[in-house]
Design an enzyme around this catalytic site. Sequence first.
Site, PDB file in Angstrom:
ATOM      1  N   CYS A 101     -28.823 -31.250   3.403  1.00 48.99           N
ATOM      2  CA  CYS A 101     -29.273 -29.888   2.820  1.00 48.99           C
ATOM      3  C   CYS A 101     -28.717 -29.890   1.347  1.00 48.99           C
ATOM      4  O   CYS A 101     -27.453 -30.322   1.203  1.00 48.99           O
ATOM      5  CB  CYS A 101     -28.407 -28.881   3.658  1.00 48.99           C
ATOM      6  N   HIS A 129     -16.325 -31.588  12.628  1.00 45.42           N
ATOM      7  CA  HIS A 129     -17.636 -31.168  12.188  1.00 45.42           C
ATOM      8  C   HIS A 129     -18.379 -32.006  11.255  1.00 45.42           C
ATOM      9  O   HIS A 129     -17.803 -32.366  10.554  1.00 45.42           O
ATOM     10  CB  HIS A 129     -17.995 -29.616  11.860  1.00 45.42           C
ATOM     11  N   GLU A 131     -20.543 -31.851   9.111  1.00 46.45           N
ATOM     12  CA  GLU A 131     -20.558 -31.481   7.736  1.00 46.45           C
ATOM     13  C   GLU A 131     -19.142 -31.537   7.013  1.00 46.45           C
ATOM     14  O   GLU A 131     -18.838 -32.059   5.805  1.00 46.45           O
ATOM     15  CB  GLU A 131     -21.163 -29.914   7.458  1.00 46.45           C
ATOM     16  N   THR A 166     -20.534 -24.430   4.680  1.00 47.71           N
ATOM     17  CA  THR A 166     -21.693 -23.795   4.432  1.00 47.71           C
ATOM     18  C   THR A 166     -21.688 -22.635   5.298  1.00 47.71           C
ATOM     19  O   THR A 166     -22.290 -21.971   5.001  1.00 47.71           O
ATOM     20  CB  THR A 166     -22.808 -24.617   3.962  1.00 47.71           C
ATOM     21  N   SER A 222     -24.486 -26.072  17.804  1.00 50.11           N
ATOM     22  CA  SER A 222     -24.515 -25.600  16.354  1.00 50.11           C
ATOM     23  C   SER A 222     -23.375 -24.737  15.934  1.00 50.11           C
ATOM     24  O   SER A 222     -23.343 -23.414  16.544  1.00 50.11           O
ATOM     25  CB  SER A 222     -25.913 -24.929  16.353  1.00 50.11           C
ATOM     26  N   SER A 266     -30.674 -23.432  12.639  1.00 43.76           N
ATOM     27  CA  SER A 266     -31.326 -24.719  13.009  1.00 43.76           C
ATOM     28  C   SER A 266     -32.545 -24.315  14.272  1.00 43.76           C
ATOM     29  O   SER A 266     -32.856 -25.195  14.940  1.00 43.76           O
ATOM     30  CB  SER A 266     -30.420 -25.909  13.847  1.00 43.76           C
TER      31      SER A 266
END
Length: 283
Positions: A101, A129, A131, A166, A222, A266
């Site tokens: 992203c 996580h 990310e 984010t 998620s 998502s």
Amino acid sequence: MARPTITIADHAGACYGVQRALDLVEQVAADATGPVHTLGPLIHNPQVVAGLEAKGVTVVSEVPEPTEEGGVTLVLRTHGVVPQVERLAAQRGLAVVDATCPYVKRVHHAVERLQGQGYQILVVGESGHPEVEAILGHAPGAIAVADAAALDDVHVEPRVGVVVQTTQAKATLDAVVSSLTGVAREVCVVNTICAATSERQKAARELAARSDVMVVIGGRNSANTTRLATICSASCAATHHIETCDELDASWFEGAATIGVTAGASTPTAQIDELVEAIGRLV
């Protein structure tokens, strides 16, 4: 008794980064002559990942070796990867499609810049996580803190640079920064929360406050979907987080006049539409 109204939150479902990644992979799957892999699930939505697998896009947990049969395409997931992974893929001669992203990329650039300026790096987010792990990889020595309480275990240096996962809530970032004030001599904050995350959280909170029942659809793996469910639960006790419409229970809607629906970043629009239709059949 009149049928209940079903309302979708003003901001819900697949964000720009997710839709961009899905479009990239769909095109790659259609054009590739060799194997196509995603390094980890492309997005945190098991149904979407299963759909991609049916099209020949498989999930791998590490950078694959090249094959003799044909070129291997490796898709980097939306959550990003550490720089070492990109280098290894290049060394192995794989065709790399970067579906990270763009807003996550912005966090990578921010931590690299802050570290280059001599700041101790704190990443507000969930340790483990993907990310967050990718962000940490772009600033060796950086520390992930889940919340303000986690700072009790951190040696805070005089100059601290702060970024944030984010999909985190702004309140969590604010609490961490507030705790740092007075401890560190200088705190430089780069608010890297994605606007889509803030919009979805605000819309979900407002809809939950005026709904008798809330249904949140999206992967249980998620982070942003789980956070939406938590936010909705604070205003609407009858909040249900589901991954598929098969999980719906007609008893949830008994006596309800207003039903709210929201979805994680998502979750494709088609899954939201399917949910609304399924609820309509139950009520």
